[in-house]
Design a protein around this motif. Structure first.
Motif, PDB file in Angstrom:
ATOM      1  N   ASP A  81       0.855  -1.183   0.000  1.00 17.43           N
ATOM      2  CA  ASP A  81       0.000   0.000   0.000  1.00 17.43           C
ATOM      3  C   ASP A  81       0.891   1.232   0.000  1.00 17.43           C
ATOM      4  O   ASP A  81       1.378   1.649   1.044  1.00 17.43           O
ATOM      5  N   TYR A  82       1.127   1.815  -1.181  1.00 15.52           N
ATOM      6  CA  TYR A  82       2.063   2.922  -1.323  1.00 15.52           C
ATOM      7  C   TYR A  82       1.589   3.851  -2.442  1.00 15.52           C
ATOM      8  O   TYR A  82       2.198   3.943  -3.501  1.00 15.52           O
ATOM      9  N   PRO A  83       0.454   4.530  -2.224  1.00  8.44           N
ATOM     10  CA  PRO A  83      -0.120   5.365  -3.278  1.00  8.44           C
ATOM     11  C   PRO A  83       0.738   6.597  -3.579  1.00  8.44           C
ATOM     12  O   PRO A  83       1.438   7.084  -2.695  1.00  8.44           O
ATOM     13  N   PRO A  84       0.714   7.080  -4.814  1.00  7.56           N
ATOM     14  CA  PRO A  84      -0.146   6.668  -5.935  1.00  7.56           C
ATOM     15  C   PRO A  84       0.437   5.527  -6.774  1.00  7.56           C
ATOM     16  O   PRO A  84      -0.113   5.174  -7.804  1.00  7.56           O
ATOM     17  N   PHE A  85       1.548   4.950  -6.317  1.00 13.26           N
ATOM     18  CA  PHE A  85       2.208   3.921  -7.117  1.00 13.26           C
ATOM     19  C   PHE A  85       1.444   2.591  -7.065  1.00 13.26           C
ATOM     20  O   PHE A  85       1.336   1.902  -8.067  1.00 13.26           O
ATOM     21  N   THR A 129      -4.715  -1.119  -7.291  1.00 18.64           N
ATOM     22  CA  THR A 129      -4.718  -0.122  -8.349  1.00 18.64           C
ATOM     23  C   THR A 129      -3.492   0.760  -8.180  1.00 18.64           C
ATOM     24  O   THR A 129      -2.668   0.533  -7.297  1.00 18.64           O
ATOM     25  N   GLY A 130      -3.352   1.784  -9.017  1.00  8.63           N
ATOM     26  CA  GLY A 130      -2.212   2.681  -8.932  1.00  8.63           C
ATOM     27  C   GLY A 130      -1.375   2.633 -10.198  1.00  8.63           C
ATOM     28  O   GLY A 130      -1.637   1.852 -11.122  1.00  8.63           O
ATOM     29  N   ILE A 131      -0.359   3.492 -10.256  1.00  9.59           N
ATOM     30  CA  ILE A 131       0.479   3.599 -11.449  1.00  9.59           C
ATOM     31  C   ILE A 131       1.142   2.266 -11.775  1.00  9.59           C
ATOM     32  O   ILE A 131       1.091   1.775 -12.908  1.00  9.59           O
ATOM     33  N   GLY A 132       1.787   1.651 -10.779  1.00  8.97           N
ATOM     34  CA  GLY A 132       2.478   0.394 -11.012  1.00  8.97           C
ATOM     35  C   GLY A 132       1.550  -0.717 -11.449  1.00  8.97           C
ATOM     36  O   GLY A 132       1.895  -1.521 -12.327  1.00  8.97           O
ATOM     37  N   VAL A 133       0.372  -0.770 -10.856  1.00  7.77           N
ATOM     38  CA  VAL A 133      -0.606  -1.800 -11.209  1.00  7.77           C
ATOM     39  C   VAL A 133      -1.077  -1.624 -12.645  1.00  7.77           C
ATOM     40  O   VAL A 133      -1.157  -2.591 -13.417  1.00  7.77           O
ATOM     41  N   ASP A 134      -1.389  -0.388 -13.042  1.00  6.30           N
ATOM     42  CA  ASP A 134      -1.841  -0.130 -14.412  1.00  6.30           C
ATOM     43  C   ASP A 134      -0.758  -0.465 -15.438  1.00  6.30           C
ATOM     44  O   ASP A 134      -1.045  -0.996 -16.513  1.00  6.30           O
ATOM     45  N   ARG A 145       0.497  -7.322 -23.251  1.00  8.77           N
ATOM     46  CA  ARG A 145       1.428  -7.331 -24.369  1.00  8.77           C
ATOM     47  C   ARG A 145       2.295  -8.589 -24.422  1.00  8.77           C
ATOM     48  O   ARG A 145       2.888  -8.878 -25.460  1.00  8.77           O
ATOM     49  N   VAL A 146       2.376  -9.311 -23.303  1.00 11.99           N
ATOM     50  CA  VAL A 146       3.109 -10.587 -23.332  1.00 11.99           C
ATOM     51  C   VAL A 146       2.150 -11.775 -23.379  1.00 11.99           C
ATOM     52  O   VAL A 146       2.575 -12.930 -23.325  1.00 11.99           O
ATOM     53  N   GLY A 147       0.829 -11.478 -23.455  1.00 14.96           N
ATOM     54  CA  GLY A 147      -0.161 -12.535 -23.602  1.00 14.96           C
ATOM     55  C   GLY A 147      -0.536 -13.256 -22.331  1.00 14.96           C
ATOM     56  O   GLY A 147      -0.982 -14.405 -22.371  1.00 14.96           O
ATOM     57  N   LEU A 148      -0.387 -12.584 -21.172  1.00 20.68           N
ATOM     58  CA  LEU A 148      -0.780 -13.189 -19.897  1.00 20.68           C
ATOM     59  C   LEU A 148      -2.227 -12.843 -19.578  1.00 20.68           C
ATOM     60  O   LEU A 148      -2.609 -11.668 -19.598  1.00 20.68           O
ATOM     61  N   ASP A 149      -3.025 -13.833 -19.275  1.00 30.32           N
ATOM     62  CA  ASP A 149      -4.429 -13.622 -18.913  1.00 30.32           C
ATOM     63  C   ASP A 149      -4.540 -13.541 -17.398  1.00 30.32           C
ATOM     64  O   ASP A 149      -4.826 -14.514 -16.709  1.00 30.32           O
ATOM     65  N   LYS A 150      -4.256 -12.356 -16.850  1.00 34.04           N
ATOM     66  CA  LYS A 150      -4.287 -12.158 -15.403  1.00 34.04           C
ATOM     67  C   LYS A 150      -5.142 -10.949 -15.055  1.00 34.04           C
ATOM     68  O   LYS A 150      -5.350 -10.049 -15.883  1.00 34.04           O
ATOM     69  N   GLN A 151      -5.632 -10.925 -13.802  1.00 34.84           N
ATOM     70  CA  GLN A 151      -6.459  -9.838 -13.307  1.00 34.84           C
ATOM     71  C   GLN A 151      -5.772  -9.158 -12.117  1.00 34.84           C
ATOM     72  O   GLN A 151      -4.986  -9.796 -11.412  1.00 34.84           O
ATOM     73  N   PRO A 152      -6.074  -7.869 -11.877  1.00 27.75           N
ATOM     74  CA  PRO A 152      -5.448  -7.161 -10.751  1.00 27.75           C
ATOM     75  C   PRO A 152      -5.601  -7.859  -9.407  1.00 27.75           C
ATOM     76  O   PRO A 152      -4.711  -7.772  -8.556  1.00 27.75           O
ATOM     77  N   ILE A 167       0.407   7.782 -15.924  1.00 29.43           N
ATOM     78  CA  ILE A 167       0.914   8.706 -14.902  1.00 29.43           C
ATOM     79  C   ILE A 167       0.001   9.919 -14.760  1.00 29.43           C
ATOM     80  O   ILE A 167      -0.306  10.367 -13.648  1.00 29.43           O
ATOM     81  N   LYS A 168      -0.448  10.457 -15.895  1.00 28.59           N
ATOM     82  CA  LYS A 168      -1.333  11.624 -15.880  1.00 28.59           C
ATOM     83  C   LYS A 168      -2.641  11.322 -15.143  1.00 28.59           C
ATOM     84  O   LYS A 168      -3.202  12.170 -14.458  1.00 28.59           O
ATOM     85  N   LYS A 169      -3.116  10.104 -15.265  1.00 35.99           N
ATOM     86  CA  LYS A 169      -4.368   9.673 -14.633  1.00 35.99           C
ATOM     87  C   LYS A 169      -4.327   9.816 -13.113  1.00 35.99           C
ATOM     88  O   LYS A 169      -5.352  10.086 -12.475  1.00 35.99           O
ATOM     89  N   TYR A 170      -3.135   9.687 -12.524  1.00 39.38           N
ATOM     90  CA  TYR A 170      -3.023   9.700 -11.059  1.00 39.38           C
ATOM     91  C   TYR A 170      -2.493  11.016 -10.499  1.00 39.38           C
ATOM     92  O   TYR A 170      -2.219  11.106  -9.302  1.00 39.38           O
ATOM     93  N   LYS A 171      -2.351  11.993 -11.306  1.00 42.56           N
ATOM     94  CA  LYS A 171      -1.896  13.293 -10.801  1.00 42.56           C
ATOM     95  C   LYS A 171      -3.032  13.983 -10.072  1.00 42.56           C
ATOM     96  O   LYS A 171      -4.156  14.006 -10.538  1.00 42.56           O
TER      97      LYS A 171
END
Length: 257
Positions: free
Chosen positions: A34-38, A47-52, A60-67, A252-256
């Motif tokens: 837990d280290y927002p906004p990252f 959620t956060g920058i790193g998660v997005d 882009r690498v073809g992994l079918d994963k969810q947050p 990045i802009k999304k979390y400013k």
């Protein structure tokens, strides 16, 4: 060469290869804190920058994963486990010269400032590392708060600040609350994260200041130093593509604030 010696030779030769091939991009455990906004939690979902950024890399690498498959651990646990296991990725992780010797990285995807944050009303002045090492004379009951095994704590220790003088915790939220309640003189923290948390808790950020800048650093996804280089290459190619096409800037802009 006798049959027995041949078997022993083959075992010795192929064990490292078997270990390397056993690594799988699909089986990596993605760990954050837990280290927002990252990176942080909203309604039980990371959620956060790193998660997005990670979600885009997965696509882009073809992994079918969810947050929700991302695991939330206290930073000390994640940092220790990363040194012991090749099937872990820890983020958002500051990329420092010291850590480059210990880990491999994908990124960086963000830059941040780290240092000592304190209330302006205290009037603290630190202009050099010598001032830092002599900080708080006569104030033994007021310590610097740090995140245990965090990058900013490590920056203090590398400068020679005694670990015994630090108030070390596993949860960043507690450090900011203690600072606000005058139970700490300062906290060693990411400036962006501290401001985000203050605004979230309706603490007035204008009452605080960065009294000493320890480092301006970049951060990304950390991996064990023995990670399969082919896995690392796939991830870095995907990351390079999302940075080139503007996806990273949009995230990045999304979390400013």
């Amino acid at each position: 060469m006798g049959m027995k010696r041949l078997v022993i030779f083959l075992v010795i030769v192929f064990i490292p290869t078997i270990h390397l091939n056993a690594q799988s991009l699909e089986k990596i455990i993605w760990v954050t804190e837990d280290y927002p906004p990252f990176n942080y939690i909203v309604n039980g979902t990371p959620t956060g920058i790193g998660v997005d950024v990670l979600i885009e890399i997965w696509k882009r690498v073809g992994l079918d994963k969810q947050p929700k498959e991302i695991e939330i651990w206290p930073w000390p646990r994640g940092y220790k486990t990363l040194q012991e296991r090749v099937d872990i990725s820890l983020f958002t992780m500051a990329i420092t010269e010291q850590r480059k010797k210990m880990f491999k990285f994908v990124g960086p995807y963000i830059k941040s400032r780290a240092g000592l944050l304190a209330k302006k009303s205290y009037g603290f002045k630190i202009t050099s590392d010598d001032d830092l090492l002599n900080f708080y004379p006569g104030q033994a009951d007021m310590q610097i708060g740090t995140l245990r095994d965090g990058n900013v704590e490590q920056l203090l220790l590398l400068r020679g600040y005694p670990k015994t003088k630090l108030y070390r915790m596993s949860q960043p939220d507690s450090l900011i609350r203690m600072l606000d309640l005058d139970r700490l003189s300062a906290v060693a923290f990411s400036y962006d994260v501290a401001l985000w948390k203050m605004k979230t808790w309706q603490i007035n950020p204008s009452q605080y200041e960065l009294i000493y800048l320890l480092e301006e650093s970049s951060a990304g996804f950390g991996f064990n130093k023995d990670i399969d280089p082919h896995i690392l290459e796939r991830l870095n190619i995907a990351f390079g593509a999302l940075r080139k096409d503007g996806t990273l800037d949009r995230i990045i802009k999304k979390y400013k604030r």
